[in-house]
Design a protein around this motif. Sequence first.
Motif, mmCIF file in Angstrom:
data_model
loop_
_atom_site.group_PDB
_atom_site.id
_atom_site.type_symbol
_atom_site.label_atom_id
_atom_site.label_comp_id
_atom_site.label_asym_id
_atom_site.label_seq_id
_atom_site.Cartn_x
_atom_site.Cartn_y
_atom_site.Cartn_z
ATOM 1 N N ASP A 90 0.699 -1.283 -0.083
ATOM 2 C CA ASP A 90 -0.105 -0.171 -0.006
ATOM 3 C C ASP A 90 0.901 1.211 -0.164
ATOM 4 O O ASP A 90 1.992 1.206 0.190
ATOM 5 N N LYS A 91 0.285 2.255 -0.013
ATOM 6 C CA LYS A 91 1.061 3.546 -0.141
ATOM 7 C C LYS A 91 1.888 3.804 0.916
ATOM 8 O O LYS A 91 3.105 4.378 0.650
ATOM 9 N N ASP A 92 1.501 3.616 2.045
ATOM 10 C CA ASP A 92 2.309 3.855 3.242
ATOM 11 C C ASP A 92 3.586 3.092 3.284
ATOM 12 O O ASP A 92 4.562 3.457 3.458
ATOM 13 N N LEU A 93 3.166 1.692 2.874
ATOM 14 C CA LEU A 93 4.347 0.807 3.072
ATOM 15 C C LEU A 93 5.459 0.982 1.781
ATOM 16 O O LEU A 93 6.666 0.981 2.054
ATOM 17 N N ALA A 94 4.918 1.301 0.631
ATOM 18 C CA ALA A 94 5.619 1.728 -0.317
ATOM 19 C C ALA A 94 6.757 3.085 -0.143
ATOM 20 O O ALA A 94 7.895 2.821 -0.471
ATOM 21 N N ALA A 95 5.938 3.920 0.556
ATOM 22 C CA ALA A 95 6.808 5.196 1.303
ATOM 23 C C ALA A 95 8.019 4.820 2.111
ATOM 24 O O ALA A 95 8.985 5.373 1.884
#
Length: 160
Positions: A22-27
Amino acid sequence: WKKRLEQDNTMKVCTATRNHPDKDLAAEISAAAKQSVKYPEDGKLTGDWKLGEKQAQSGYGMRFTDYPPDREIGGNCYACHQLDKKEVSYGTIGPSLYNYGKLRDFTPEAVKAAYEKIYNPHIAFPCTNMPRFGANGILTIDQIKNLVSLLMDPESPVNK
């Protein structure tokens, strides 16, 4: 060889999410990758594109069958990318890198981004299949500089 089989945190997350965090893990992956980058002490992010071309062609290294074991490891870039229009054999797992520097106007920002992507591509692509050449100690900083030159030098066959 055991060390090569143990997943680090990035690999565990990418495996658990089937390469779609998800966006947070990718960041988080991208931020950790950015922190891993070591820049050249001389401040120059480019080297010799002719040496970079030899490294891009070389698939030598990191295999138990390699002999002699102390021979310089190559990047094996053509296994996944097209770099030179004249090259007839190249992989298609990664994007074509033909005209890489030309398409980016040879800017200093593009040079830095190329260095970082080779050093640790998880900065730009959190669950990429591209090896983390610098972060995992596969290539030296000088070798990475040579590959950056292959991509970014106007005289390199990549940009002809």
